[in-house]
Design a protein around this motif. Structure first.
Motif, PDB file in Angstrom:
ATOM      1  N   GLY A  43       0.801  -1.226   0.000  1.00 50.86           N
ATOM      2  CA  GLY A  43       0.000   0.000   0.000  1.00 50.86           C
ATOM      3  C   GLY A  43       0.829   1.269   0.000  1.00 50.86           C
ATOM      4  O   GLY A  43       0.287   2.366  -0.096  1.00 50.86           O
ATOM      5  N   ALA A  44       2.164   1.136   0.132  1.00 52.02           N
ATOM      6  CA  ALA A  44       3.017   2.328   0.155  1.00 52.02           C
ATOM      7  C   ALA A  44       2.978   3.024  -1.200  1.00 52.02           C
ATOM      8  O   ALA A  44       2.742   2.395  -2.232  1.00 52.02           O
ATOM      9  N   ASN A  45       3.204   4.330  -1.180  1.00 55.78           N
ATOM     10  CA  ASN A  45       3.308   5.078  -2.428  1.00 55.78           C
ATOM     11  C   ASN A  45       4.592   5.893  -2.420  1.00 55.78           C
ATOM     12  O   ASN A  45       5.360   5.847  -1.451  1.00 55.78           O
ATOM     13  N   ILE A  47       5.066   9.045  -2.053  1.00 58.05           N
ATOM     14  CA  ILE A  47       5.136  10.036  -0.967  1.00 58.05           C
ATOM     15  C   ILE A  47       5.520   9.380   0.354  1.00 58.05           C
ATOM     16  O   ILE A  47       6.365   9.897   1.096  1.00 58.05           O
ATOM     17  N   SER A  48       4.922   8.233   0.663  1.00 56.06           N
ATOM     18  CA  SER A  48       5.270   7.610   1.953  1.00 56.06           C
ATOM     19  C   SER A  48       6.741   7.215   1.964  1.00 56.06           C
ATOM     20  O   SER A  48       7.392   7.274   3.007  1.00 56.06           O
ATOM     21  N   GLN A  51       8.712  10.380   2.523  1.00 58.53           N
ATOM     22  CA  GLN A  51       8.629  10.755   3.943  1.00 58.53           C
ATOM     23  C   GLN A  51       9.611   9.923   4.763  1.00 58.53           C
ATOM     24  O   GLN A  51      10.257  10.417   5.686  1.00 58.53           O
ATOM     25  N   TRP A  52       9.730   8.664   4.405  1.00 58.33           N
ATOM     26  CA  TRP A  52      10.660   7.792   5.136  1.00 58.33           C
ATOM     27  C   TRP A  52      12.103   8.267   4.911  1.00 58.33           C
ATOM     28  O   TRP A  52      12.895   8.352   5.845  1.00 58.33           O
ATOM     29  N   CYS A  94       1.611  10.921  -5.298  1.00 54.96           N
ATOM     30  CA  CYS A  94       0.760  10.342  -4.252  1.00 54.96           C
ATOM     31  C   CYS A  94       0.007   9.116  -4.750  1.00 54.96           C
ATOM     32  O   CYS A  94      -0.209   8.170  -3.996  1.00 54.96           O
ATOM     33  N   LEU A  97       1.511   3.994  -6.602  1.00 56.47           N
ATOM     34  CA  LEU A  97       1.708   2.946  -5.607  1.00 56.47           C
ATOM     35  C   LEU A  97       2.976   2.158  -5.957  1.00 56.47           C
ATOM     36  O   LEU A  97       3.210   1.823  -7.114  1.00 56.47           O
TER      37      LEU A  97
ATOM     38  N   ALA B 246      -0.664   4.281   3.790  1.00 58.13           N
ATOM     39  CA  ALA B 246       0.673   4.349   4.387  1.00 58.13           C
ATOM     40  C   ALA B 246       1.067   5.786   4.715  1.00 58.13           C
ATOM     41  O   ALA B 246       1.815   6.030   5.657  1.00 58.13           O
ATOM     42  N   ASP B 247       0.585   6.753   3.932  1.00 57.94           N
ATOM     43  CA  ASP B 247       1.012   8.136   4.146  1.00 57.94           C
ATOM     44  C   ASP B 247      -0.094   8.993   4.734  1.00 57.94           C
ATOM     45  O   ASP B 247       0.159   9.983   5.388  1.00 57.94           O
ATOM     46  N   PHE B 359      -6.177   4.113  -5.011  1.00 55.49           N
ATOM     47  CA  PHE B 359      -5.327   3.920  -3.846  1.00 55.49           C
ATOM     48  C   PHE B 359      -5.486   2.543  -3.212  1.00 55.49           C
ATOM     49  O   PHE B 359      -4.650   2.135  -2.425  1.00 55.49           O
ATOM     50  N   THR B 642       5.181   5.087   7.625  1.00 47.89           N
ATOM     51  CA  THR B 642       6.459   4.353   7.604  1.00 47.89           C
ATOM     52  C   THR B 642       7.601   5.333   7.589  1.00 47.89           C
ATOM     53  O   THR B 642       7.487   6.432   7.089  1.00 47.89           O
TER      54      THR B 642
END
Lengths: 278, 642
Positions: A43-45, A47-48, A51-52, A94, A97, B246-247, B359, B642
């Motif tokens: 589910g990560a994209n 942006i996530s 951010q990491w 965003c 994925l 996740a975000d 999503f 994360t």
């Protein structure tokens, strides 16, 4: 397995994905590419993952660097902020994925996939993945992308409208000024000098907005001025019909139809001007 | 009138900020708008469902502006002041007309009239909508008008600028701001005769939320630290239906339920009528027979069913999951549209359906959506005042104190204003309150500035130099900090703690524990070291600064929740589960201590035109009580990024 990753993956379902990020410290500064290994959950994209990296800005060589800079806002693909080139294709970060962008489960290294992030190339870079899209907004002003209402006082309802007409306008009105169509367009070229903006190609999104406002009964009162811009230098005639715009539009706006409509409006406008002498 | 001498600053370019700018510019005063993002990218774009207003169809079925007012007061559990809500409900139809004239593509009926949909907290169709991206469409209309005024030189946009501090003169009035260019990192002081804060909510304090990344509440916190009162901070709306990510948590609009979506969990009905978990957690929802679907909202609230207000739906969904009845025993329930048919879904709900498809990767027309509550809206905000009409039916138009903060000359419009929504906001009232504040109260600002005895241009330059230097000094301390703390880690811990302690269910001991955690984080925030100390587009610096400001507001939110020993609207205390009007029919007013902690006072809600009554939404008496487990596990929405 990567050894230089600052934080080991925390979940058995996660995997590690390598990112190659094109970095630039500011306008006129040289570019460099930095590599990061990121633990990725389902589910990560993009942006996530960014951010990491911002929270753990260490390259695969174990070198501590500055957090990468990028634009983002809603993270729902409705604000238009986070446009960038992801593996060479312009899109919103965003809604990219990781499992779709890089389905390979091979760990980073030889044979493993890498996700490359680059800034848009048709706009001046501010820093890293951030670009300056002021020209885009300037062009919306040039084509008078508004309905000239008689102020904000209560003056009754607007014009009634058929559901079909509403559906047509709504589709055009979902344009979020993200710039994907401009990035993909062979005729829209990077132009850093604001004084040259008014004679450079406006691009698909701006043409489509002109069509949107020309199609509103009150908005149409500014149609001649809009068509003056679209028939001038950088107007609709600069379109080379590559149709790249409509292929990359994240909102699936019928941009080529708008360009066609604008072309016809410009022709009629030119004929009218010829006969009226104005 | 000497227009050129005056200036008004509006901070924030969402619906409230742009409506205010347009109205104030129209009144002949130059406006400077400051926004972190280009105003067209403001968080208002995320609003999906619609905007409420009495309309002719509803009116002929017995609805009226009064009903809209009453629903909003009842929905807000009687915590909202009534005159502003009364005025807003009566302006609503005019606001719809105005947006219509501006070209907002509202959905239409066959005859070409504006179409309407059902929304939570009402039995009448009174929600106007443009697809499922109403906020985007309405924001664009105001963005376009602002662009027009900018082209005419009446409005100046400072985009990519961040508000740092309000400048308060020696007479106690706000006469400017300090702001920072987020590209060059230049810090500058700006003069203004009035400053309108329109900076939205503070979802990021809770880590993951449905909010945009800039919704830190940092700007409100800075006003609070500068002396402005903060009200009803503990009232945070947790939206019942969000998509875990996740975000961020992506909103699944209430319109999905308003258009007929049904909430259910797989379960087995026992002989006594109670529901228990099905032994097979992995069933395909499409294969589950109707007899094994527990439509718990419809069963417990036969009158409103799936369209009960948000706080009630949220608690019911949360409790169902805590009882182990969530999908596959986890923190998820089904929101089912499949029975509505693809054509209907795509015509009425395309925007939100696309979000789910993109999503999650599943098609809601084929498979029920999996959702769970997520932090969504800030009912509390900067404390403001107004002038009620003598009969309490509305506010006086053009009064100079319209939504003015406790600092004269400083105003709060839109979500950052604590008015209108009380203890729980009704769906599709937010767009309305934002635009109403801008239009109605904007006139008050214009009048206040025109009649001001003392202007920013009279103030000594030293006032502005000092304010800019104060911010430069704060920034130097942050940049030169040699501590061992990472701002992202602090923000993550804050978000997890705030979500676990101060969202769906709260208790005294848990709030005490959270206050201790926030104090620890505040200490650690003093030892932040930045990963980037450069002076060009330094996002690390902005984030670190906002993190400290979020902690200050977090303290006010927790302390308000701790001292409010009752349950009301979105604020549910397991140790005080009933509403207590005798003690707490009152606004929570927080003031900031020099050390960043808060002190709380309660200010009675003034008497209005409707008397408080029990808020049940026709809940069946024999339905299982809405009593959450005493020691709730941290829900899925507590998972940090994360």
């Amino acid at each position: 397995m990567p050894t230089a990753t600052p934080n080991a993956p925390t979940s058995s379902r996660s995997r590690t994905v390598r990112f190659a990020i094109v970095r630039c410290d500011g306008p006129g500064k040289p570019e460099r590419t930095e590599l990061f290994d990121v633990p990725v959950e389902p589910g990560a994209n993009i942006i996530s993952c960014l951010q990491w990296i911002a929270a753990n800005p260490v390259t695969i060589e174990g070198v501590r660097t500055t957090p990468p800079t990028w634009d983002s806002g809603c993270l729902e693909e409705v604000c238009g902020s986070c446009t960038m080139n992801i593996n060479g294709r312009v899109r919103q970060a965003c809604s990219a994925l990781i499992d779709a962008v890089s389905p390979s489960t091979t760990p980073p290294g030889p044979g493993g996939a890498t996700i490359t992030l680059e800034p848009m190339r048709k706009f001046p870079v501010v820093r890293d993945l951030c670009v300056d899209r002021a020209r885009f907004f300037r062009n919306l002003e040039r084509i008078k992308a508004w309905v000239p209402v008689d102020g904000t006082y209560s003056l009754g309802a607007g014009p009634t409208e058929s559901p079909d007409h509403q559906a047509t306008r709504y589709a055009l009105s979902t344009c979020m000024t993200c710039g994907c169509c401009l990035e993909a367009c062979p005729q829209f070229l990077r132009e850093d000098k604001p004084e040259a903006w008014d004679t450079s190609f406006v691009g698909a999104a701006v043409i489509s907005q002109a069509v949107l406002f020309n199609d509103h009964p009150t908005g149409a009162t500014l149609k001649p001025q809009r068509l003056d811009v679209l028939s001038g230098p950088g107007g609709v005639n600069d379109c080379g019909n590559s149709q790249n715009c409509v292929k990359v539009c994240p909102k699936e706006i019928p941009l080529t139809e708008s360009i066609g409509a604008a072309g016809r409006q410009v022709t009629v406008h030119a004929v009218k001007k010829f006969f009226s002498g104005r | 009138m000497n227009g050129s001498k005056h200036r008004v600053i509006v901070v924030g370019g969402g619906l409230a900020g742009l409506a205010a700018s347009v109205r104030i510019a129209e009144a002949g005063l130059p406006v400077d708008i400051f926004s972190i993002v280009p105003v067209k990218r403001s968080h208002s774009v995320c609003a999906q469902g619609g905007i409420n207003a009495c309309n002719e169809v509803a009116r002929q079925q017995g609805y009226s502006e009064y009903e809209h007012f009453d629903e909003s007061i009842y929905g807000g559990d009687f915590l909202a002041h009534q005159p502003p809500v009364y005025e807003m409900a009566h302006w609503a139809p005019k606001i719809i007309d105005l947006l219509d004239r501006m070209g907002v593509p509202f959905n239409r009926t066959n005859e070409g009239q504006r179409d309407l949909r059902l929304f939570g907290g009402s039995l009448y169709k009174r929600t106007h909508f443009a697809g499922a991206t109403t906020g985007q469409q309405v924001l664009y209309a105001l963005d376009e008008q602002t662009r027009r005024y900018a082209a005419e030189g009446k409005v100046t946009k400072y985009e990519h600028w961040e508000f740092l501090w309000p400048i308060i003169a020696d007479d106690g009035a706000c006469r400017g701001i300090v702001a920072q260019d987020l590209r060059t990192m230049q810090i500058r002081a700006f003069r203004a005769d009035a400053v309108v804060m329109a900076t939205g909510g503070n979802g990021l304090i809770f880590g993951q939320s449905t909010n945009s990344v800039m919704c830190t509440g940092g700007a409100a916190s800075r006003c609070y630290q500068a002396g402005a009162k903060y009200a009803n901070g503990e009232f945070i709306q947790v939206h019942p239906t969000a998509i875990p990510g996740a975000d961020k948590l992506r909103l699944m609009s209430e319109s999905a339920r308003g258009e007929g979506g049904r909430v259910w969990v797989p379960a087995i009905k026992g002989p006594s009528g109670g529901w228990t978990r099905h032994p097979d957690p992995a069933r395909d929802p499409r294969q589950i027979p109707a007899s094994e679907r527990y439509y718990f909202l419809e069963e417990r609230y036969p009158k409103y069913g799936n369209i009960v207000p948000r706080d009630i739906a949220t608690r019911e969904i949360f409790n169902i999951c805590m009882e182990g009845l969530g999908v596959a025993g986890g923190n998820m329930v089904y929101l089912d549209l499949t029975h509505l048919g693809r054509e209907y879904i795509e015509r009425k709900l395309l925007g939100i359906i696309e979000i789910y498809r993109k999503f999650v990767g599943e098609d809601p027309a084929e498979v029920p959506m999996k959702i769970f509550p997520g932090v969504h809206y800030t009912m509390g905000g900067l404390w403001t005042t107004y002038t009620p009409k003598p009969d309490l039916k509305g506010m006086t138009l053009g009064a100079p104190n319209s939504m003015m903060c406790s600092v004269p000359g400083l105003y709060a419009f839109g979500e950052v204003n604590y008015q209108y929504h009380g203890a729980n906001r009704l769906g599709a009232n937010a767009l309305l309150s934002c635009i109403f504040d801008g239009l109605f109260c904007g006139l008050g600002v214009a009048n206040a500035v025109r009649d001001a005895k003392r202007l920013a241009s009279d103030e000594p330059q030293a006032l502005y130099d000092r304010a800019a230097e104060q911010e430069n000094a704060k920034q130097r301390r942050l940049v030169e900090g040699k501590g061992d703390q990472n701002p992202y880690q602090i923000a993550r811990e804050m978000g997890a703690e705030m979500t676990a302690a101060s969202t769906v269910v709260k208790s005294g001991p848990r709030l005490e524990q959270a206050l201790a955690k926030i104090a620890e984080l505040r200490d650690r925030a003093a030892r932040i070291s930045l990963a980037d100390t450069g002076m060009w587009t330094n996002q690390n610096l902005s984030f670190a600064r906002a993190t400290a400001d979020m902690l200050t507001l977090a303290d006010a939110i927790l302390r308000g929740g701790l001292e409010r020993r009752e349950s009301r609207g979105s604020h549910y205390r397991t140790d005080f589960p009933e509403r207590n009007d005798a003690e707490f029919l009152a606004t929570t007013v927080a003031q900031c201590n020099p050390d960043g902690t808060s002190r709380i006072a309660f200010e009675p809600v003034p008497k209005g035109i409707v008397e408080p009554r029990k808020r049940t939404y026709g809940k069946k008496d024999d339905a299982p009580a809405s009593k959450p487990a005493d020691a709730p596990k941290a829900p899925a929405l507590a998972l940090a990024a994360t």
